[in-house]
Scaffold this motif. Sequence first.
Motif, PDB file in Angstrom:
ATOM      1  N   MET A 150       0.834  -1.203   0.000  1.00  0.00           N
ATOM      2  CA  MET A 150       0.000   0.000   0.000  1.00  0.00           C
ATOM      3  C   MET A 150       0.868   1.251   0.000  1.00  0.00           C
ATOM      4  O   MET A 150       0.471   2.292  -0.541  1.00  0.00           O
ATOM      5  N   MET A 151       2.043   1.166   0.622  1.00  0.00           N
ATOM      6  CA  MET A 151       2.930   2.317   0.682  1.00  0.00           C
ATOM      7  C   MET A 151       3.300   2.794  -0.722  1.00  0.00           C
ATOM      8  O   MET A 151       3.433   3.995  -0.955  1.00  0.00           O
ATOM      9  N   GLU A 152       3.436   1.866  -1.652  1.00  0.00           N
ATOM     10  CA  GLU A 152       3.794   2.248  -3.022  1.00  0.00           C
ATOM     11  C   GLU A 152       2.736   3.166  -3.623  1.00  0.00           C
ATOM     12  O   GLU A 152       3.050   4.072  -4.387  1.00  0.00           O
ATOM     13  N   GLN A 153       1.485   2.965  -3.246  1.00  0.00           N
ATOM     14  CA  GLN A 153       0.402   3.805  -3.758  1.00  0.00           C
ATOM     15  C   GLN A 153       0.482   5.216  -3.161  1.00  0.00           C
ATOM     16  O   GLN A 153       0.179   6.195  -3.832  1.00  0.00           O
TER      17      GLN A 153
END
Length: 98
Positions: free
Chosen positions: A35-38
């Motif tokens: 989710m961090m990549e988003q």
Amino acid sequence: MDDHPGGDEVLLSATGKDATNDFEDVGHSDSAREMMEQYYIGEIDAATVPLKRTYIPPQQTPHNPDKTPEFVIKILQFLVPLLILGLAFAVRHFTKQE
């Protein structure tokens, strides 16, 4: 922020700074890392981060308690009763009949 499992306080405390250490210290799951990549914004250029300044209090003239009016009053509060006591003994001594 409403959907963050750690609550919005955790996110707000990391606002305006590099939150990498905060993120790593918690031990996020693999799904959280995906989710961090988003939500990943970018890297911070360390050269643009202002240095922390230490507070230096303004210089003040040293306070000498012996030069204040309160000091004079304290001395008078001590000397006046002694003077009255000495005067009372002197009057008693010189007016005493033998």
